[in-house]
Write an enzyme that holds these catalytic residues in place. Structure first.
Site, PDB file in Angstrom:
ATOM      1  N   ASP A  40       0.817  -1.222   0.000  1.00  0.00           N
ATOM      2  CA  ASP A  40       0.000   0.000   0.000  1.00  0.00           C
ATOM      3  C   ASP A  40       0.849   1.271   0.000  1.00  0.00           C
ATOM      4  OD1 ASP A  40       0.986  -0.365   2.499  1.00  0.00           O
ATOM      5  OD2 ASP A  40      -0.882   0.059   3.567  1.00  0.00           O
ATOM      6  N   HIS A 244      25.048   5.063 -17.570  1.00  0.00           N
ATOM      7  CA  HIS A 244      23.908   5.219 -16.655  1.00  0.00           C
ATOM      8  C   HIS A 244      24.134   4.477 -15.340  1.00  0.00           C
ATOM      9  CE1 HIS A 244      21.139   6.341 -20.270  1.00  0.00           C
ATOM     10  NE2 HIS A 244      21.860   7.352 -19.847  1.00  0.00           N
ATOM     11  N   ASP A 261      26.847  12.852 -12.262  1.00  0.00           N
ATOM     12  CA  ASP A 261      25.841  13.405 -13.176  1.00  0.00           C
ATOM     13  C   ASP A 261      24.551  13.468 -12.379  1.00  0.00           C
ATOM     14  OD1 ASP A 261      23.938  13.940 -15.108  1.00  0.00           O
ATOM     15  OD2 ASP A 261      24.748  12.523 -16.581  1.00  0.00           O
ATOM     16  N   ASP A 272      20.497  19.406 -15.091  1.00  0.00           N
ATOM     17  CA  ASP A 272      21.261  18.214 -15.491  1.00  0.00           C
ATOM     18  C   ASP A 272      22.737  18.610 -15.604  1.00  0.00           C
ATOM     19  OD1 ASP A 272      22.156  15.846 -16.599  1.00  0.00           O
ATOM     20  OD2 ASP A 272      21.020  16.035 -18.475  1.00  0.00           O
ATOM     21  N   HIS A 351      27.957   8.863 -27.154  1.00  0.00           N
ATOM     22  CA  HIS A 351      26.629   9.482 -27.028  1.00  0.00           C
ATOM     23  C   HIS A 351      26.618  10.853 -27.710  1.00  0.00           C
ATOM     24  CE1 HIS A 351      28.059  12.145 -23.730  1.00  0.00           C
ATOM     25  NE2 HIS A 351      28.635  11.077 -23.194  1.00  0.00           N
ATOM     26  N   HIS A 355      20.972  17.302 -25.342  1.00  0.00           N
ATOM     27  CA  HIS A 355      19.556  17.016 -25.588  1.00  0.00           C
ATOM     28  C   HIS A 355      18.765  18.227 -25.123  1.00  0.00           C
ATOM     29  CE1 HIS A 355      19.510  16.205 -21.225  1.00  0.00           C
ATOM     30  NE2 HIS A 355      20.605  15.498 -21.432  1.00  0.00           N
ATOM     31  N   HIS A 362      15.260  14.630 -20.652  1.00  0.00           N
ATOM     32  CA  HIS A 362      15.425  14.516 -22.112  1.00  0.00           C
ATOM     33  C   HIS A 362      14.133  15.072 -22.686  1.00  0.00           C
ATOM     34  CE1 HIS A 362      18.446  11.020 -21.357  1.00  0.00           C
ATOM     35  NE2 HIS A 362      18.970  12.197 -21.128  1.00  0.00           N
ATOM     36  N   GLU A 385      27.245  18.323 -23.226  1.00  0.00           N
ATOM     37  CA  GLU A 385      27.856  17.308 -22.365  1.00  0.00           C
ATOM     38  C   GLU A 385      28.785  16.331 -23.084  1.00  0.00           C
ATOM     39  OE1 GLU A 385      25.065  14.243 -21.030  1.00  0.00           O
ATOM     40  OE2 GLU A 385      23.427  15.477 -21.802  1.00  0.00           O
ATOM     41  N   TYR A 389      35.491   8.269 -22.576  1.00  0.00           N
ATOM     42  CA  TYR A 389      35.412   7.093 -21.706  1.00  0.00           C
ATOM     43  C   TYR A 389      36.374   6.047 -22.245  1.00  0.00           C
ATOM     44  CZ  TYR A 389      31.119   9.729 -21.209  1.00  0.00           C
ATOM     45  OH  TYR A 389      30.212  10.756 -21.059  1.00  0.00           O
ATOM     46  N   ARG A 407      33.097  13.283 -18.104  1.00  0.00           N
ATOM     47  CA  ARG A 407      32.055  14.044 -18.825  1.00  0.00           C
ATOM     48  C   ARG A 407      31.913  15.385 -18.119  1.00  0.00           C
ATOM     49  NH1 ARG A 407      28.504  10.484 -18.958  1.00  0.00           N
ATOM     50  NH2 ARG A 407      27.081  10.953 -17.248  1.00  0.00           N
ATOM     51  N   GLU A 409      29.133  18.567 -18.142  1.00  0.00           N
ATOM     52  CA  GLU A 409      27.795  18.883 -18.661  1.00  0.00           C
ATOM     53  C   GLU A 409      27.230  20.138 -18.016  1.00  0.00           C
ATOM     54  OE1 GLU A 409      24.775  15.919 -17.716  1.00  0.00           O
ATOM     55  OE2 GLU A 409      23.517  16.651 -19.367  1.00  0.00           O
TER      56      GLU A 409
HETATM   57  N1  GLY Z   1      21.648  12.546 -16.945  1.00  0.00           N
HETATM   58  C1  GLY Z   1      21.188  12.146 -18.197  1.00  0.00           C
HETATM   59  C2  GLY Z   1      21.879  12.855 -19.260  1.00  0.00           C
HETATM   60  O1  GLY Z   1      22.863  13.520 -19.023  1.00  0.00           O
HETATM   61  O2  GLY Z   1      21.454  12.840 -20.373  1.00  0.00           O
HETATM   62 MN    MN Z   2      22.175  15.306 -20.033  1.00  0.00          MN
HETATM   63 MN    MN Z   3      23.404  14.375 -17.179  1.00  0.00          MN
END
Ligand code: GLY
Ligand code: MN
Ligand code: MN
Length: 439
Positions: A40, A244, A261, A272, A351, A355, A362, A385, A389, A407, A409
């Site tokens: 619940d 991720h 991140d 982000d 990547h 975005h 996103h 970003e 890697y 990274r 960002e």
């Molecule tokens: N944290 C997800 C991205 O950077 O796209």
């Molecule tokens: Mn991002």
């Molecule tokens: Mn991110």
């Protein structure tokens, strides 16, 4: 908590959407469903972004209906009725009266009456906009309402013939952020920047990744941002190469980098941010070399965020700098043009450089119009970003590079002249990071 966006702005959004709808149409937008965590206990409720955008109404079990030209009001909300006994347990409900008084809807009804009332509102409208295909049970409910009308055709009822995905109209509106939205996103960005600074200061060997996550959550909550925009990524050492990674449970080791991140949500708007820093507070020579490449790529990409450029320009700018950097450091060989052409950077950068950012991390909005990349225009908000890697098992490169993940960002909004960075107050040069950590 009341929205930082004035109620008038929600009314303007509904009006703009209705201006784009066919005159004999209707739009039906459901609130997010609640979801069970266990037995619940429910997951914390997060409003559906489309519903939030159009209403600012934060409760579950609600449906917004937009009916251009309806005499008794074009914006109609079905929502839970007030109920003192229930409210004693679960908290305040606005009720249909509150929906009109406090949220500026034109008309409102109890959600328990929707099956009786809504078919009559759909009747005579030829086109229905709704989030087609997003949720099976809502698709089925829409069809049930339509079937009620179809069962009455011999009595002269006119069922709708066209069902159109609402997102085609709505998501283009959501792509352009207003001054108020940018204010909220800047606030989210500032809180997240503070959180990253606090986590950097806490890093030390002997700690764990979750200790840093705790600092993030502390700062978010302490500033009234009760939720993250997505699960925080705190990856130390080679975990920084897992895009991720959310386990966040490994010990922090001297000599490793940590990639964080993380971003909070304010008023349902996301931030982000990614920063990468050394556990010890000092970058090694290899970490420094790769970091400088990523930072230069990020500067180049941010420089390319301006009106007149298209969506892919920042990505192309980042790719050039990253690939040249990999060649200079001996991680790739050959000419820059060949390496770009053959996508030789892919094992190290797999990547995109960013975005759209907004109510969803996103965020919605098309990246291409037909076959052409979308032009950047003031108000569009995006992340920048780039990363590198070096997989721990990449035997194509010298051992000294393996297991380094970096990274950087930031969140930026396109302005008339170029762009404004919303997340600037967290350091990203090597000197500034080392200074903050030594503090
Ligand atoms: N944290 C997800 C991205 O950077 O796209
Ligand atoms: Mn991002
Ligand atoms: Mn991110």
């Amino acid at each position: 908590m009341p929205s930082m966006i004035p109620m008038k702005e929600f009314a303007d959004r509904r009006r703009k959407l209705m201006e784009r709808m066919a005159p004999d149409s209707i739009a039906i937008v459901p609130a997010a469903p609640e979801s069970v965590r266990n037995r619940d206990v429910l997951h914390p409720f997060r409003q559906d972004s489309d519903f939030q955008y159009l209403s600012g109404f934060g409760e579950p079990e609600a449906v917004l209906v937009l009916i251009p030209g309806r005499e008794h009001g074009e914006s109609v909300l079905f929502c839970k009725e007030r109920n003192p006994e229930k409210e004693l347990w679960d908290g305040f409900l606005s009720g249909p009266e509150g929906a009109i008084d406090k949220f500026g809807l034109d008309d409102a009804f109890p959600i328990s009456d929707i099956d009786d009332i809504l078919p009559g509102m759909i009747e005579g409208r030829s086109r229905v906009y709704y989030p087609l295909g997003k949720d099976h049970s809502f698709d089925a409910r829409v069809m049930d309402w339509v079937k009620v009308i179809r069962s009455k055709v011999r009595a002269g009822a006119h069922p709708p013939g066209e069902f159109v995905a609402l997102e085609h109209l709505l998501h283009d509106l959501r792509l352009y952020k207003s001054a108020n939205e940018i204010k909220v996103m800047a606030k989210a960005g500032e809180i997240s920047a503070k959180a990253h600074c606090r986590a950097m200061k806490r890093a030390r060997k002997g700690g764990y990744e979750y200790n840093l996550e705790a600092e993030l959550i502390h700062t978010f909550m302490d500033h009234g941002a009760r939720s993250t925009a997505y699960p925080s990524i705190v990856g130390s050492g080679a975990n920084g190469c897992i895009l991720h990674y959310i386990e966040n449970s490994a010990p922090l080791k001297e000599g490793d980098l940590v990639l964080i991140d993380a971003g909070c949500e304010v008023d349902c708007y996301a931030s982000d941010i990614t920063r990468t820093f050394p556990v010890s507070g000092r970058f090694s020579a290899e970490q420094k070399a790769l970091y400088e490449v990523v930072l230069s790529a990020q500067y180049a990409a941010i420089e390319a965020v301006r009106p007149g450029n298209h969506w892919n320009h920042p990505h192309e700018a980042a790719l050039r700098v990253l690939t040249q950097g990999l060649i200079d450091l001996g991680l790739l060989s050959g000419s820059l043009d060949d390496a770009l052409e053959q996508e030789a950077y892919k094992p190290f950068f797999m990547h995109r450089t960013g975005h759209w950012l907004g109510l969803d991390v996103h965020d919605v909005g098309d990246y291409k119009i037909g076959d052409a990349w979308r032009q950047l225009e003031p108000g569009m908000t995006l992340t920048v970003e780039p990363g590198l890697y070096i997989a721990p098992d990449n035997t194509d490169v010298d051992k000294k590079w393996r297991g380094i993940g970096i990274r950087i960002e930031d969140d930026v909004v396109v302005t008339k002249e170029g762009c404004r960075i919303l997340t600037e107050s967290v350091p990203k040069t090597i000197a500034d990071i080392e200074a903050l950590m030594a503090d």
